[in-house]
Design an enzyme around this catalytic site. Structure first.
Site, PDB file in Angstrom:
ATOM      1  N   SER A 152       0.811  -1.224   0.000  1.00 43.69           N
ATOM      2  CA  SER A 152       0.000   0.000   0.000  1.00 43.69           C
ATOM      3  C   SER A 152       0.845   1.276   0.000  1.00 43.69           C
ATOM      4  O   SER A 152       0.548   2.198  -0.769  1.00 43.69           O
ATOM      5  CB  SER A 152      -0.966   0.005   1.184  1.00 43.69           C
ATOM      6  N   LYS A 183      -9.592  -5.611  10.704  1.00 43.62           N
ATOM      7  CA  LYS A 183     -10.679  -4.951   9.971  1.00 43.62           C
ATOM      8  C   LYS A 183     -11.992  -4.875  10.753  1.00 43.62           C
ATOM      9  O   LYS A 183     -12.805  -3.988  10.508  1.00 43.62           O
ATOM     10  CB  LYS A 183     -10.886  -5.622   8.615  1.00 43.62           C
ATOM     11  N   ASP A 196     -12.817  -2.905  -0.040  1.00 42.93           N
ATOM     12  CA  ASP A 196     -12.489  -4.243  -0.574  1.00 42.93           C
ATOM     13  C   ASP A 196     -13.604  -4.744  -1.485  1.00 42.93           C
ATOM     14  O   ASP A 196     -13.349  -5.464  -2.459  1.00 42.93           O
ATOM     15  CB  ASP A 196     -12.322  -5.252   0.574  1.00 42.93           C
ATOM     16  N   ALA A 201     -13.459 -18.833   5.045  1.00 42.17           N
ATOM     17  CA  ALA A 201     -14.508 -18.035   5.701  1.00 42.17           C
ATOM     18  C   ALA A 201     -13.871 -16.963   6.577  1.00 42.17           C
ATOM     19  O   ALA A 201     -14.454 -16.521   7.549  1.00 42.17           O
ATOM     20  CB  ALA A 201     -15.411 -18.951   6.534  1.00 42.17           C
ATOM     21  N   GLY A 252     -11.547 -13.170   7.144  1.00 39.84           N
ATOM     22  CA  GLY A 252     -11.888 -11.752   7.122  1.00 39.84           C
ATOM     23  C   GLY A 252     -12.382 -11.175   5.805  1.00 39.84           C
ATOM     24  O   GLY A 252     -13.245 -10.297   5.799  1.00 39.84           O
ATOM     25  N   THR A 254     -13.010 -25.026   9.116  1.00 36.49           N
ATOM     26  CA  THR A 254     -13.811 -24.935  10.338  1.00 36.49           C
ATOM     27  C   THR A 254     -15.234 -24.556   9.922  1.00 36.49           C
ATOM     28  O   THR A 254     -15.528 -23.385   9.674  1.00 36.49           O
ATOM     29  CB  THR A 254     -13.224 -23.853  11.281  1.00 36.49           C
ATOM     30  N   LYS A 281     -17.421 -21.559  11.249  1.00 33.44           N
ATOM     31  CA  LYS A 281     -17.120 -20.189  10.808  1.00 33.44           C
ATOM     32  C   LYS A 281     -17.892 -19.842   9.539  1.00 33.44           C
ATOM     33  O   LYS A 281     -18.338 -18.711   9.359  1.00 33.44           O
ATOM     34  CB  LYS A 281     -15.619 -20.022  10.567  1.00 33.44           C
TER      35      LYS A 281
HETATM   36  P1  ATR Z   1      -9.102 -15.375   9.955  1.00 33.34           P
HETATM   37  O1  ATR Z   1      -9.699 -16.752   9.850  1.00 33.34           O
HETATM   38  O2  ATR Z   1      -8.444 -15.088  11.272  1.00 33.34           O
HETATM   39  O3  ATR Z   1     -10.022 -14.281   9.504  1.00 33.34           O
HETATM   40  P2  ATR Z   1      -7.865 -15.224   7.449  1.00 33.34           P
HETATM   41  O4  ATR Z   1      -6.427 -15.166   7.043  1.00 33.34           O
HETATM   42  O5  ATR Z   1      -8.774 -14.155   7.024  1.00 33.34           O
HETATM   43  O6  ATR Z   1      -7.866 -15.379   8.989  1.00 33.34           O
HETATM   44  O7  ATR Z   1      -8.513 -16.595   6.973  1.00 33.34           O
HETATM   45  C1  ATR Z   1      -7.777 -17.728   6.828  1.00 33.34           C
HETATM   46  C2  ATR Z   1      -8.638 -18.730   6.060  1.00 33.34           C
HETATM   47  O8  ATR Z   1      -7.790 -19.736   5.547  1.00 33.34           O
HETATM   48  C3  ATR Z   1      -9.661 -19.408   6.955  1.00 33.34           C
HETATM   49  O9  ATR Z   1     -10.801 -19.683   6.197  1.00 33.34           O
HETATM   50  C4  ATR Z   1      -8.911 -20.691   7.346  1.00 33.34           C
HETATM   51  O10 ATR Z   1      -9.732 -21.765   7.712  1.00 33.34           O
HETATM   52  P3  ATR Z   1     -10.184 -21.966   9.262  1.00 33.34           P
HETATM   53  O11 ATR Z   1     -11.336 -21.059   9.467  1.00 33.34           O
HETATM   54  O12 ATR Z   1     -10.532 -23.400   9.362  1.00 33.34           O
HETATM   55  O13 ATR Z   1      -8.979 -21.590  10.091  1.00 33.34           O
HETATM   56  C5  ATR Z   1      -8.211 -21.000   6.049  1.00 33.34           C
HETATM   57  N1  ATR Z   1      -7.045 -21.866   6.234  1.00 33.34           N
HETATM   58  C6  ATR Z   1      -5.851 -21.526   6.770  1.00 33.34           C
HETATM   59  N2  ATR Z   1      -5.021 -22.585   6.773  1.00 33.34           N
HETATM   60  C7  ATR Z   1      -5.709 -23.620   6.233  1.00 33.34           C
HETATM   61  C8  ATR Z   1      -5.410 -24.999   5.968  1.00 33.34           C
HETATM   62  N3  ATR Z   1      -4.206 -25.515   6.249  1.00 33.34           N
HETATM   63  N4  ATR Z   1      -6.367 -25.764   5.390  1.00 33.34           N
HETATM   64  C9  ATR Z   1      -7.568 -25.251   5.090  1.00 33.34           C
HETATM   65  N5  ATR Z   1      -7.913 -23.975   5.312  1.00 33.34           N
HETATM   66  C10 ATR Z   1      -7.002 -23.165   5.879  1.00 33.34           C
END
Ligand code: ATR
Length: 264
Positions: free
Chosen positions: A16, A65, A101, A126, A128, A151, A154
């Site tokens: 940015s 955010k 965004d 799912a 941010g 997960t 979420k």
């Molecule tokens: P946050 O979940 O804190 O908002 P993010 O970077 O915006 O962080 O989102 C990360 C995304 O990548 C999430 O959907 C996460 O899945 P979980 O909700 O189950 O954590 C997904 N993610 C990260 N690592 C992953 C992996 N090894 N396999 C599948 N999904 C993954």
């Protein structure tokens, strides 16, 4: 000199400052844009600098955010529904939170020239950025949005604000016209989503929110299948473009020179 800042954690990777400072020069705006890694406990202090005239605007990136919202006076409709703010400015002595965004994602889709109306979209993840993506897709008139997240709860939680979405188990592969990787899987070159796309035909769009690396394994798979692919670079540029317009009432130019400059 006006001062702008992007806050997040991590922040080292953020392009940015490079982008906004380039546009300042091009548009003869006397301003500087910096980046700062902060802790959640420091948000209030940074945000209050705008009220104290020590800062003129803020961009907010992962993971703050939503966390900035309690410190703002007003939210745009888009920020309220997505509970996500990436751009902050003062208006009539009030601190306003906006979400560029959404428009950034929408404009990046226009560039792909992929027709989205009445199409089925599968979103992986799912986190941010996903509420912004859903908001934009609903506005564009897609017929179905399916969310698959490791997960599952979420993904289910997103139904509170977006009641029309469908949630499937992680690993399920429903039919889709466009698939979006909104997970953080792909940031490393070895990352693999472990999905099997053998039955996928051409004329689909593979979209990765990640733009560094330029081509994730996910996008490479789409390309090898003969599908259209797009990374998140134009979304990043357009969210900045929208923030720039809000702050400076000037429309900055987006062209090959700019893209090459960012890549360099
Ligand atoms: P946050 O979940 O804190 O908002 P993010 O970077 O915006 O962080 O989102 C990360 C995304 O990548 C999430 O959907 C996460 O899945 P979980 O909700 O189950 O954590 C997904 N993610 C990260 N690592 C992953 C992996 N090894 N396999 C599948 N999904 C993954």
């Amino acid at each position: 000199m006006k001062k702008y800042l992007v806050i997040g954690n991590p922040i080292e990777h953020s392009l940015s400052p490079k982008l906004h400072n380039y546009w300042f020069k091009k548009n003869n705006i006397n301003a500087n844009y910096d980046k700062k890694k902060i802790k959640k406990s420091e948000i209030q202090e940074v945000v209050s600098k705008i009220k104290d005239n020590k800062l003129d605007g803020l961009n907010v990136t992962v993971p703050f955010k939503s966390d900035v919202i309690p410190f703002l006076d007003e939210l745009s409709e888009e920020s309220r529904i997505t509970q996500s703010v990436n751009t902050i400015y003062m208006h009539d002595k009030k601190l306003i939170g906006h979400n560029t965004d959404i428009k950034g994602f929408e404009l990046s889709l226009m560039e792909t020239q992929f027709e989205l109306k009445n199409k089925s979209i599968l979103i992986l993840g799912a986190g941010g950025v996903v509420p912004s993506i859903i908001y934009a897709l609903e506005k564009l008139g897609v017929s179905k949005i399916i969310i698959s997240n490791r997960t599952k709860q979420k993904a289910e939680n997103l139904k509170k604000n977006f009641s029309n979405i469908n949630v499937v188990d992680w690993g399920d592969q429903p039919e889709f016209d466009m698939i979006i990787n909104a997970t953080s899987l792909g940031l490393s070159n070895e990352d693999n989503l472990g999905l099997n796309f053998n039955n996928i035909h051409k004329e689909k769009l593979f979209y990765d929110v990640i733009y560094n690396p330029k081509e994730t394994n996910f996008l490479r798979t789409g390309k090898n299948l003969g599908c259209k692919v797009s990374n998140g670079r134009m979304m990043f540029i357009y969210q900045a473009f929208e923030a720039f317009k809000l702050w400076h009432k000037v429309q900055p130019e987006i062209n090959e020179d700019l893209i090459n400059f960012l890549d360099a």
